[in-house]
Design an enzyme around this catalytic site. Structure first.
Site, PDB file in Angstrom:
ATOM      1  N   THR A 160      -2.566   3.024   3.134  1.00  0.00           N
ATOM      2  CA  THR A 160      -1.875   4.265   3.463  1.00  0.00           C
ATOM      3  C   THR A 160      -1.303   4.083   4.849  1.00  0.00           C
ATOM      4  OG1 THR A 160      -3.524   5.543   2.221  1.00  0.00           O
ATOM      5  CG2 THR A 160      -2.249   6.766   3.830  1.00  0.00           C
ATOM      6  N   THR A 166       1.456   7.112   0.870  1.00  0.00           N
ATOM      7  CA  THR A 166       0.651   6.067   0.244  1.00  0.00           C
ATOM      8  C   THR A 166       1.073   5.810  -1.202  1.00  0.00           C
ATOM      9  OG1 THR A 166      -1.636   5.402  -0.213  1.00  0.00           O
ATOM     10  CG2 THR A 166      -1.086   7.674  -0.662  1.00  0.00           C
ATOM     11  N   ARG A 193      -3.751  10.291 -11.075  1.00  0.00           N
ATOM     12  CA  ARG A 193      -4.677  10.469  -9.953  1.00  0.00           C
ATOM     13  C   ARG A 193      -3.898  10.748  -8.670  1.00  0.00           C
ATOM     14  NH1 ARG A 193      -5.564   7.752  -4.719  1.00  0.00           N
ATOM     15  NH2 ARG A 193      -7.767   7.896  -4.218  1.00  0.00           N
ATOM     16  N   THR A 231      -6.685   7.296   6.625  1.00  0.00           N
ATOM     17  CA  THR A 231      -6.447   6.246   5.640  1.00  0.00           C
ATOM     18  C   THR A 231      -7.809   5.844   5.077  1.00  0.00           C
ATOM     19  OG1 THR A 231      -6.621   4.468   7.279  1.00  0.00           O
ATOM     20  CG2 THR A 231      -4.421   5.350   6.870  1.00  0.00           C
ATOM     21  N   GLY A 232      -7.798   5.242   3.911  1.00  0.00           N
ATOM     22  CA  GLY A 232      -9.060   4.835   3.301  1.00  0.00           C
ATOM     23  C   GLY A 232      -9.257   5.526   1.967  1.00  0.00           C
ATOM     24  N   SER A 245       0.808  -1.220   0.000  1.00  0.00           N
ATOM     25  CA  SER A 245       0.000   0.000   0.000  1.00  0.00           C
ATOM     26  C   SER A 245       0.837   1.264   0.000  1.00  0.00           C
ATOM     27  CB  SER A 245      -0.905   0.002   1.238  1.00  0.00           C
ATOM     28  OG  SER A 245      -0.150   0.183   2.426  1.00  0.00           O
TER      29      SER A 245
END
Ligand code: GLY
Length: 353
Positions: A202, A220, A230, A253-254, A90
């Site tokens: 992340t 991340t 992106r 995070t997420g 990640s």
């Protein structure tokens, strides 16, 4: 009336009201009847991070307590453990690539005492974007560098350009591309690790030292298989993280797109400023994120199809974390030990997710 109390009584009564205040110092008699006792910031070091930061919180606490490291240096060293670990897919080296098989990394950091920030977005070929973000913070008048400019900047500061795509990540990307559509010219690959939805991961890490100095960093590889270019929430100061040295720090995070919509790092620190506990501040920001989510991101019960977590520490060294769904943990070192703790949450996780 403070003047009527002995120093001992004052310290004791203060401790009863504010149990985290541990240090009081006597100063000479002030002019104009100023109080004879000044409270220093509570001196309780704390490091809080996402669960993949369990080794990092131990590292950061050791640096802060035993080597008097600056809190920013400590949290960057903490997250570098994951950035350099090829098995953490990640973050950093070994991170899952974009749709074209290229690893593009995002990171940001903030240093509370100097009120400075640095960030990099869509950075290719550098294993430790958190360190490059720290260089932006330390050596420039800017806050964010992206793409080729960020890479050129990193090289100027001595970073090596390397291939970040590990064999494990390359195989995962090839499988994703082959299975993307039955109508393309790649044959499906049924065997091997399959990611049902594009994974994202992340690491965020925040720290406060005994002097009340606060810093935070988030780094991340972003959303796997993303459209090239992106940039997620992690390098956006105010979303991926935020620090106000008078108040506290928060990070996320997420799914970055959902965090950006609520400026989650900043919003959580504003919750701390209004007196919410770190856990409640994280929960409040999560509720805002759900309320701001488009219908396509919610299931039939109005619950998110995505994951999102926040981590926070306040000026007293109190910490907390909350995620959308039950069963997730976060890493913390509160001065005693590094451990994984249960995060607060909004919803029970539906079966099968
Ligand atoms: N939170 C990481 C990302 O969405 O890029």
């Amino acid at each position: 009336m403070i003047d009527a109390l002995s120093r001992r009584d004052f310290v004791l009564s203060s401790a009863a009201v504010m149990p985290l205040v541990r240090t009081a110092v006597r100063v000479g008699p002030g002019s104009l009847g100023a109080p004879a006792v000044i409270l220093r910031p509570p001196a309780r070091p704390c490091v809080v991070a996402s669960a993949n930061g369990i080794r990092g919180v131990a590292k950061a606490m050791d640096l802060i307590v035993n080597q008097s490291a600056d809190t920013l240096d400590a949290v960057v060293e903490a997250v570098k453990i994951q950035e350099l670990d090829p098995n953490d897919m990640s973050v950093g080296y070994g991170g899952l690539p974009n749709a074209e098989g290229v690893v593009q990394l995002d990171a940001s950091c903030m240093h509370g005492p100097t009120r400075r920030a640095g960030a990099v977005g869509a950075l290719e070929g550098i294993k430790t974007p958190s360190e490059v973000a720290k260089c932006v913070l330390k050596y420039t008048n800017h806050i964010m560098l992206v793409g080729k400019g960020a890479q050129d900047f990193a090289v100027q500061f001595g970073f090596q350009i390397e291939n970040l795509l590990t064999e494990q990540a390359r195989q995962a990307w090839l499988r994703w591309r082959a299975n993307l559509s039955p109508d393309d010219n790649y044959r499906d690959i049924p065997e091997g690790q399959v990611f049902p939805t594009p994974p994202h991961g992340t690491i965020n890490c925040s720290a406060i030292n005994a002097s009340g100095e606060i810093s935070s960093v988030t780094t991340t590889a972003g959303l796997a298989w993303k459209i090239p270019g992106r940039v997620g929430d992690s390098p956006i100061v105010g979303a991926g993280l935020y620090v106000d040295n008078d108040v506290g720090a928060a990070g996320s995070t997420g799914l970055g797109e959902c965090n950006i919509m609520v400026c989650g790092g900043f919003t959580t620190v504003e919750g701390l400023r209004r007196g919410l506990s770190p856990t409640d501040a994280c929960l409040e920001t999560l509720r805002r994120a759900v309320a701001m989510s488009e219908a396509r991101l919610l299931d039939a019960n109005g619950r998110p199809k995505y994951d999102l977590q926040y981590y926070a520490v306040n000026k007293r060294g109190e910490f907390g974390s909350a995620g959308l769904y039950a069963g997730y943990k976060f890493a913390v070192h509160d001065g005693r030990e590094a451990r994984l703790a249960d995060g607060a949450y909004l919803y029970e996780r539906p079966t099968g997710r």
